[in-house]
Write a protein that holds these residues in place. Structure first.
Motif, PDB file in Angstrom:
ATOM      1  N   TYR A   1       0.855  -1.180   0.000  1.00  0.00           N
ATOM      2  CA  TYR A   1       0.000   0.000   0.000  1.00  0.00           C
ATOM      3  C   TYR A   1       0.889   1.227   0.000  1.00  0.00           C
ATOM      4  O   TYR A   1       1.840   1.335   0.761  1.00  0.00           O
ATOM      5  CB  TYR A   1      -0.922   0.015   1.218  1.00  0.00           C
ATOM      6  CG  TYR A   1      -2.011  -1.004   1.046  1.00  0.00           C
ATOM      7  CD1 TYR A   1      -3.194  -0.634   0.408  1.00  0.00           C
ATOM      8  CD2 TYR A   1      -1.836  -2.326   1.430  1.00  0.00           C
ATOM      9  CE1 TYR A   1      -4.195  -1.577   0.198  1.00  0.00           C
ATOM     10  CE2 TYR A   1      -2.819  -3.259   1.222  1.00  0.00           C
ATOM     11  CZ  TYR A   1      -4.007  -2.881   0.608  1.00  0.00           C
ATOM     12  OH  TYR A   1      -4.984  -3.803   0.388  1.00  0.00           O
TER      13      TYR A   1
ATOM     14  N   GLU B   1      -9.258   1.923   3.204  1.00  0.00           N
ATOM     15  CA  GLU B   1      -9.740   2.016   1.827  1.00  0.00           C
ATOM     16  C   GLU B   1      -9.021   3.126   1.090  1.00  0.00           C
ATOM     17  O   GLU B   1      -8.791   4.200   1.646  1.00  0.00           O
ATOM     18  CB  GLU B   1     -11.241   2.333   1.838  1.00  0.00           C
ATOM     19  CG  GLU B   1     -12.088   1.163   2.248  1.00  0.00           C
ATOM     20  CD  GLU B   1     -13.577   1.546   2.319  1.00  0.00           C
ATOM     21  OE1 GLU B   1     -13.918   2.720   2.115  1.00  0.00           O
ATOM     22  OE2 GLU B   1     -14.369   0.639   2.606  1.00  0.00           O
TER      23      GLU B   1
ATOM     24  N   ASN C   1      -9.769  -1.531 -12.001  1.00  0.00           N
ATOM     25  CA  ASN C   1      -9.187  -2.353 -10.947  1.00  0.00           C
ATOM     26  C   ASN C   1      -8.365  -3.445 -11.646  1.00  0.00           C
ATOM     27  O   ASN C   1      -8.928  -4.388 -12.212  1.00  0.00           O
ATOM     28  CB  ASN C   1     -10.281  -2.971 -10.068  1.00  0.00           C
ATOM     29  CG  ASN C   1      -9.686  -3.871  -8.997  1.00  0.00           C
ATOM     30  OD1 ASN C   1      -8.457  -3.899  -8.804  1.00  0.00           O
ATOM     31  ND2 ASN C   1     -10.538  -4.629  -8.319  1.00  0.00           N
TER      32      ASN C   1
ATOM     33  N   GLN D   1     -11.740  -4.318  -4.872  1.00  0.00           N
ATOM     34  CA  GLN D   1     -11.192  -3.198  -4.103  1.00  0.00           C
ATOM     35  C   GLN D   1     -12.317  -2.200  -3.830  1.00  0.00           C
ATOM     36  O   GLN D   1     -12.977  -1.737  -4.755  1.00  0.00           O
ATOM     37  CB  GLN D   1     -10.088  -2.491  -4.868  1.00  0.00           C
ATOM     38  CG  GLN D   1      -8.863  -3.365  -5.139  1.00  0.00           C
ATOM     39  CD  GLN D   1      -7.634  -2.517  -5.421  1.00  0.00           C
ATOM     40  OE1 GLN D   1      -7.112  -1.855  -4.513  1.00  0.00           O
ATOM     41  NE2 GLN D   1      -7.156  -2.529  -6.647  1.00  0.00           N
ATOM     42  N   THR D   2     -12.496  -1.902  -2.543  1.00  0.00           N
ATOM     43  CA  THR D   2     -13.484  -0.886  -2.170  1.00  0.00           C
ATOM     44  C   THR D   2     -12.758   0.438  -1.996  1.00  0.00           C
ATOM     45  O   THR D   2     -11.747   0.516  -1.299  1.00  0.00           O
ATOM     46  CB  THR D   2     -14.196  -1.281  -0.861  1.00  0.00           C
ATOM     47  OG1 THR D   2     -14.835  -2.546  -1.080  1.00  0.00           O
ATOM     48  CG2 THR D   2     -15.243  -0.251  -0.467  1.00  0.00           C
ATOM     49  N   ALA D   3     -13.273   1.458  -2.669  1.00  0.00           N
ATOM     50  CA  ALA D   3     -12.622   2.777  -2.578  1.00  0.00           C
ATOM     51  C   ALA D   3     -13.635   3.800  -2.105  1.00  0.00           C
ATOM     52  O   ALA D   3     -14.846   3.656  -2.341  1.00  0.00           O
ATOM     53  CB  ALA D   3     -12.081   3.177  -3.943  1.00  0.00           C
ATOM     54  N   LYS D   4     -13.124   4.806  -1.390  1.00  0.00           N
ATOM     55  CA  LYS D   4     -13.987   5.942  -1.039  1.00  0.00           C
ATOM     56  C   LYS D   4     -13.925   6.922  -2.200  1.00  0.00           C
ATOM     57  O   LYS D   4     -12.824   7.273  -2.670  1.00  0.00           O
ATOM     58  CB  LYS D   4     -13.466   6.624   0.217  1.00  0.00           C
ATOM     59  CG  LYS D   4     -13.736   5.832   1.454  1.00  0.00           C
ATOM     60  CD  LYS D   4     -13.278   6.586   2.683  1.00  0.00           C
ATOM     61  CE  LYS D   4     -13.597   5.784   3.924  1.00  0.00           C
ATOM     62  NZ  LYS D   4     -12.509   5.838   4.904  1.00  0.00           N
TER      63      LYS D   4
ATOM     64  N   SER E   1     -18.792   5.016  -0.873  1.00  0.00           N
ATOM     65  CA  SER E   1     -17.840   3.928  -1.124  1.00  0.00           C
ATOM     66  C   SER E   1     -18.358   3.063  -2.254  1.00  0.00           C
ATOM     67  O   SER E   1     -19.568   2.886  -2.406  1.00  0.00           O
ATOM     68  CB  SER E   1     -17.665   3.058   0.127  1.00  0.00           C
ATOM     69  OG  SER E   1     -16.893   3.752   1.070  1.00  0.00           O
TER      70      SER E   1
ATOM     71  N   THR F   1     -17.382  -0.688  -4.409  1.00  0.00           N
ATOM     72  CA  THR F   1     -16.505  -1.851  -4.520  1.00  0.00           C
ATOM     73  C   THR F   1     -16.311  -2.204  -5.988  1.00  0.00           C
ATOM     74  O   THR F   1     -17.287  -2.464  -6.701  1.00  0.00           O
ATOM     75  CB  THR F   1     -17.089  -3.048  -3.749  1.00  0.00           C
ATOM     76  OG1 THR F   1     -17.202  -2.660  -2.380  1.00  0.00           O
ATOM     77  CG2 THR F   1     -16.176  -4.282  -3.854  1.00  0.00           C
TER      78      THR F   1
END
Ligand code: AHR
Length: 669
Positions: A13, A22, A594, A600-603, A653, A655
């Motif tokens: 990361y 996230e 992705n 992948q969960t992103a804000k 959020s 995903t």
């Protein structure tokens, strides 16, 4: 190359504050980073992989004027039914006067008799496509030996001759060359098949000569000498802005003499001799200069005309100066054919060819990949073309095919003139595309613009796979984000005939055989990008995007050389994104790639947004296996899926599916 090799060392990361949290995709909806170029997504085309002959150009007869092979009538065979006997040979002693039809096919049907037909058969481009309830236009030049011959039977039948799908008769052939036509219509109930052939036969003994034997199915917009509707539909659905033609290497030819001969591609088909092309098969030139322009007209897009600039693939070049002048003149004539009023010489020729109205033209590309010309002549050649074009057509934009910018945005030569645009080409694997997705972020904002005139992630064959689509989409996020600099782009190659022997270049966008066509995952990624776009690029930033460590492959050792040291590993992001906004509607288009095999969960942080509608649309292209692709038998295995995207707000959020390209269409109230 796939995601499994070369080695992915691991996932890390980046950027400490959100480590293991996230990732955050930040979109500042109040800040416009650039205006989206209305020409950003286009098409590039050339005769490669049977793109036109055996592809988009709807002609079904292969080797229709018998010049494909000087030794034998390639793709033609003798038909001798029930003890009928005869022979076929090439004959150069019977040219059709005032035409390019100098080699013909002689049928000696001396052994024909009632019930014992003798004829000629053509196997098409990997078969003749037969579909129910379809009318085909057949035409051919013919002459008989002395006495008249006939009737001739013209038909489409199964490859073994056992079943006739459509046929018609031409009553009588005279002893002088004449053109004959027939309409062949299939029944309603026949199953589609390409295991078929086209036959002209007689039951009367004698000799018949044939030339320019042609068979057309229905075409897009019913254009005579036109294009396949199914492939045109795929192109129209990409919503392109322009068409770059005629190449590519096909423009340059292997030698100066085999460059794209635009003048010899005009007018009636009987005037077109065709020419040997650099992609190892002869071109019929049925797709000639006017047909390229009409292709643009049918799709309502602009032509981007590449003109031959005095360099060919095997290294021949013309020195700038007096010897180059005829080529300059030829290019000015070509431009006049495209945009000249019908009062001009070449505008009048275009009108005579059936198109009185001039076409719109903004961009002229001078050559192709002239960086390969090691003689150093391009600077002088470009200058001479540029000056002549600008003097006659000051409004035209001239594209240079050599030079461009280095990774720091520094311009490399053309020294003597400043091109309006530089054409840059990128062929890479998915990791390389993803690693370089920010390529244009720090480019100089001054000076000539960039035209990415050829690019592709080369994974999968004959058409690309899902992993290629991920690399492509990552690369497109970078082009779109920087579309103030990258004002035009087009993927290459566009087409491939997937039959054995049809492909010269692996990894292509759209595949087909005689009967059907399909788009690769890369095709769908482009379609998603091109049809979901605003006019403003929003300012973006991110936090916490995971990276994967990639070991680029080690260069192969030359003979006698010690093994080269592996290059350093690279940290490649796993999420890529770009956001644009349609200023009138307020809709935001967020495109997210992705690139890895886990969700992948992103804000999503839409800074400054106050009026986001709670529900929008998600369009997702994904596959559990990155090596998977579409094909003739599974044309829609990987296609975009549209669903509702609920819970939208200024901060939400989302995903993202493993190995996916997603467009979130976010409306504002
Ligand atoms: O797209 C295939 C070829 O790649 C093009 O003809 C040429 O311009 C490039 O090298």
């Amino acid at each position: 190359m796939t995601k499994l090799a070369p080695v992915i060392i691991g996932l890390l990361y980046s950027l400490a504050p959100f480590a293991s949290a996230e990732p955050v995709l930040k979109i500042d909806t109040t800040k416009v980073a650039a205006h989206v170029s209305p020409m950003l997504y286009g098409l590039m085309t050339e005769e490669i992989n049977y793109s036109y002959d055996g592809g988009l150009y709807a002609e079904l007869i292969q080797n229709r004027i018998f010049k494909d092979d000087a030794r034998s009538p390639a793709h033609w065979s003798i038909v001798q039914d029930k003890d009928g006997s005869g022979a076929i040979t090439l004959d150069e002693s019977q040219p059709v006067a005032n035409s390019a039809l100098t080699t013909c096919l002689k049928l000696d049907a001396s052994g024909a008799s009632k019930g014992h037909r003798v004829g000629v058969a053509n196997d098409g481009y990997w078969g003749i496509p037969v579909t129910p309830k379809t009318s085909y236009r057949a035409s051919f030049y013919a002459k008989a030996d002395g006495a008249a011959q006939g009737p001739l039977t013209v038909g489409i039948e199964s490859s073994d001759g056992g079943k006739v799908f459509a046929s018609a008769q031409v009553a009588q052939i005279t002893s002088t060359w004449q053109k004959y036509t027939a309409t062949l219509t299939t029944e309603d109930d026949i199953p589609p098949s390409a295991a078929s052939r086209f036959v002209i036969s007689t039951e009367k003994p004698g000799k018949v000569w044939f030339n320019l034997v042609s068979l057309f199915p229905p075409t897009y917009h019913d254009r005579p000498n036109g294009n396949r509707p199914d492939i045109m539909k795929l192109l129209a659905e990409m919503k392109p802005a322009f068409l770059r033609f005629p190449g590519g290497n096909y423009l340059e030819g292997d030698t100066i003499d085999t460059r794209f001969p635009w003048k010899a591609t005009l007018g009636d088909l009987s005037q077109r001799p065709g020419h040997p092309s650099c992609w190892r098969y002869r071109s019929s030139d049925g797709m000639g200069l006017l047909e390229f322009l009409e292709w643009c007209e049918d799709l309502k897009i602009e032509p981007l005309l590449a003109i031959y600039a005095g360099y060919s693939l095997k290294g021949d070049h013309i020195e700038p100066g007096a010897t180059l002048q005829p080529f300059i003149d030829e290019s000015l004539e070509e431009i006049e054919y495209v945009i000249g009023e019908k009062t001009t010489k070449w505008g009048a020729q275009r009108a005579k060819d059936g198109h009185p109205e001039p076409f719109k033209l903004t961009y002229v590309e001078i050559g192709n990949e002239d960086g390969f010309d090691k003689s150093g002549s391009y600077d002088g050649r470009f200058t001479q073309f540029y000056d002549a074009i600008k003097a006659k057509y000051p409004g035209l934009q001239c594209i240079s095919t050599a030079g461009g910018k280095d990774s720091l945005g520094r311009r490399t030569p053309i020294k003597s003139r400043t091109p309006d645009l530089f054409d840059e080409h990128y062929y890479r694997n998915a990791f390389e595309m993803e690693d370089d997705a920010a390529h244009y972020d720090n480019y100089s904002r001054t000076g000539p613009k960039t035209f990415v005139g050829e690019w592709a992630t080369r994974e999968g064959s004959p058409t690309t796979n899902m992993n290629a689509a991920l690399g492509d989409a990552a690369w497109m996020t970078g082009m779109e984000r920087n579309s103030d600099v990258v004002v035009m782009s087009c993927y290459a190659p566009l087409f491939v005939n997937v039959n054995p022997g049809g492909m010269q270049w692996k990894s292509d966008l759209i595949g087909y055989n005689a009967l059907t066509s399909y788009g690769s995952p890369s095709y769908y990624a482009q379609k998603m990008f091109s049809e979901n776009i605003g006019d403003l690029v929003l300012s973006t930033g991110s936090e916490g995007i995971a990276v994967q460590t990639w070991q680029p492959p080690t260069r192969k050792a030359k003979t006698g050389e010690p093994s080269p040291t592996p290059p350093p590993t690279k940290q490649v992001p796993t999420l890529f994104f770009v956001a644009t906004k349609a200023s009138e509607k307020g809709t935001i288009y967020l495109k997210v790639v992705n690139a890895i095999g886990s969700a992948q969960t992103a804000k999503i942080d839409l800074t400054g947004a106050t009026n986001i509608a709670p529900e929008g649309t998600a369009i997702t292209l994904s596959s559990a296996k990155p090596d998977d692709s579409n094909s003739i038998s599974e044309p829609k295995k990987i296609i975009p899926v549209t669903t509702k995207a609920a819970g939208l707000s200024p901060q939400f959020s989302y995903t993202f599916t493993p190995y996916s390209v997603t467009v979130l269409v976010i409306p504002s109230r």
